[in-house]
Structures are given as C-alpha cells and as structure tokens.
Design an enzyme around this catalytic site. Structure first.
Site, PDB file in Angstrom:
ATOM      1  N   GLY A 148      -8.706  -6.703   6.411  1.00 21.01           N
ATOM      2  CA  GLY A 148      -8.731  -7.055   4.990  1.00 21.01           C
ATOM      3  C   GLY A 148      -8.533  -5.860   4.090  1.00 21.01           C
ATOM      4  N   SER A 149      -7.528  -5.879   3.226  1.00 24.78           N
ATOM      5  CA  SER A 149      -7.197  -4.670   2.491  1.00 24.78           C
ATOM      6  C   SER A 149      -6.123  -4.951   1.449  1.00 24.78           C
ATOM      7  CB  SER A 149      -6.731  -3.602   3.485  1.00 24.78           C
ATOM      8  OG  SER A 149      -5.893  -4.186   4.467  1.00 24.78           O
ATOM      9  N   ARG A 150      -5.443  -3.871   1.013  1.00 22.74           N
ATOM     10  CA  ARG A 150      -4.503  -3.986  -0.098  1.00 22.74           C
ATOM     11  C   ARG A 150      -3.478  -2.862  -0.028  1.00 22.74           C
ATOM     12  NH1 ARG A 150      -6.513  -4.476  -6.267  1.00 22.74           N
ATOM     13  NH2 ARG A 150      -4.786  -3.494  -7.367  1.00 22.74           N
ATOM     14  N   ILE A 188      -3.974  -1.433   8.182  1.00 19.04           N
ATOM     15  CA  ILE A 188      -5.346  -1.305   7.695  1.00 19.04           C
ATOM     16  C   ILE A 188      -6.159  -2.380   8.394  1.00 19.04           C
ATOM     17  CG2 ILE A 188      -6.783  -0.962   5.656  1.00 19.04           C
ATOM     18  CD1 ILE A 188      -4.235  -1.011   3.968  1.00 19.04           C
ATOM     19  N   MET A 235      -4.292  -8.346   1.150  1.00 16.08           N
ATOM     20  CA  MET A 235      -4.228  -8.936   2.478  1.00 16.08           C
ATOM     21  C   MET A 235      -5.598  -9.482   2.859  1.00 16.08           C
ATOM     22  SD  MET A 235      -2.004  -6.047   4.480  1.00 16.08           S
ATOM     23  CE  MET A 235      -2.792  -4.672   3.635  1.00 16.08           C
TER      24      MET A 235
END
Length: 214
Positions: free
Chosen positions: A182-184, A179, A94
């Site tokens: 910015g993340s995954r 989250i 993301m």
C-alpha cells in the site's frame, strides 16, 4: 535490473517462503484452522507481489503511469527539489490489491536520486507527499525534457525498493522498483505539460497515458 521477467517479484520470496513454511508446519500438526489462515496469507502474498507483463502504448511521446492505482491529485504545486519552480503533480494511490511493481514513465537517463526518511501517514492524503518516507528519481529524456517521480511509503507500506542508480538509462515501461503493502507514486511534470488523466481515474503501470511534455 531485477524483476524484468519474473511473474512474481523477488522481494516477495522471503514472505511467501515464510508463510508457506508455517502453513506446512500447521498442516503437519493437524491444526486445520491455522493451516487455512496461513494458506490464505501465502496465496495473498503471491498475489500482492505479482509482476504481470504490460505493453507500453505505441505513442513514444506519451508519459505513462508508473503505478497501478487511483489518481488522487492533479494540479500545480511548488517543486523545490529539482525544478525549483511550479510544476504539475499527478499522484497515484496504490491499495493493497493493486500491482505494486513500479515502471518508468518515460525513457531517459537518471540524473539524480534521493531518499528521505519520514512518517507513515495514509498515502491517499496529500500531505503524505511532504511528510512520508519517500525516494525519488529525477530523469532527463533524450530530448532534454525532465521528469521527477517519487515513491512514497504509506500507512502500511514500510519499505521502498528502487533498482536504478545515478547514470542508469531507463526504458519507458521497464520495472524500476516497488513499494510493499500500500503506497503512492507522485509524478512531477514541467509546467505547461499536457495532462491526460483526472481525479478518480484508474491507471495501469506501463500502459495508461498520464500526459505529454510541452
């Protein structure tokens, strides 16, 4: 659970309020440039924490995406936390421009959860799955199938928020956390599952089909 109907996730309220307050102060002081800068930050923060409605696909057997973003990994890996075997991992990255509210990929009972502190590497890198700060949910469906999905912090993201507790029952497509910045999210399927996405594809949380159990 939180954020099931709000158009903006409640976790964003403190940031939105802070930036809006600073914007107002600068406006009253007549500092035009700073007013515009903080007005932009206020609007972007509202945009970042947006929480749109989504409609899950009619196919009740489909496992759907927990996150908006880009598929950066699809393949077999060793999953030693719960499966204790090989599994199929699908990773969704993301960016700061994607919706960051996460949704349950399938319906089922939360069997276990974990949280590990770690580093804040670029979440697009595969090693982030092992080294970054992360929290996961191990879920069992009504048919006995099991799925692990893991929220992973990124280079900028510094806060993982997860709503359920062990024993909760999640409905496919419901919001279960987010989250920040910015993340995954990694999803681990049992080996033999049918995966319907490929590298580089874009997903929409609660709508895109990732695959099917065996």
């Amino acid at each position: 659970m939180r954020n099931q109907n709000q158009p903006v996730a409640t976790e964003g309220y403190p940031f939105i309020g802070l930036f809006a307050f600073v914007t107002l102060v600068f406006a009253l002081l007549g500092w035009g440039l700073l007013t515009l800068v903080f007005l932009g930050l206020t609007l972007f923060t509202i945009y970042f924490f947006r929480n749109p409605e989504r409609s899950a696909p009619a196919d009740a057997d489909a496992v759907i995406a927990p996150a908006d973003g880009k598929v950066v990994f699809v393949g077999e890996v060793n999953e030693d936390r719960y499966f204790k075997s090989r599994a199929i991992k699908v990773s969704i990255f993301m960016s700061v421009f994607d919706v960051h509210v996460n949704r349950a990929p399938c319906s089922g009972k939360v069997l276990d959860m974990f949280y590990h502190k770690g580093e804040f590497l670029n979440a697009a890198l595969d090693k982030a799955s092992l080294q970054n700060e992360q929290g996961g949910i191990f879920l069992e469906t009504g048919k006995g199938q099991r799925l692990l999905f893991v929220q992973i912090a990124g280079l900028i993201a510094r806060r993982i928020v997860t709503y359920p507790v062990v024993g909760d029952v999640l409905e496919r497509g419901m919001r279960y956390g987010l989250i920040r910045f910015g993340s995954r999210v990694d999803v681990y399927f049992p080996l033999g599952s049918e995966i319907k996405v490929g590298l580089g594809e874009r997903t929409r949380a609660g709508e895109s089909i990732l695959g099917y159990f065996r």
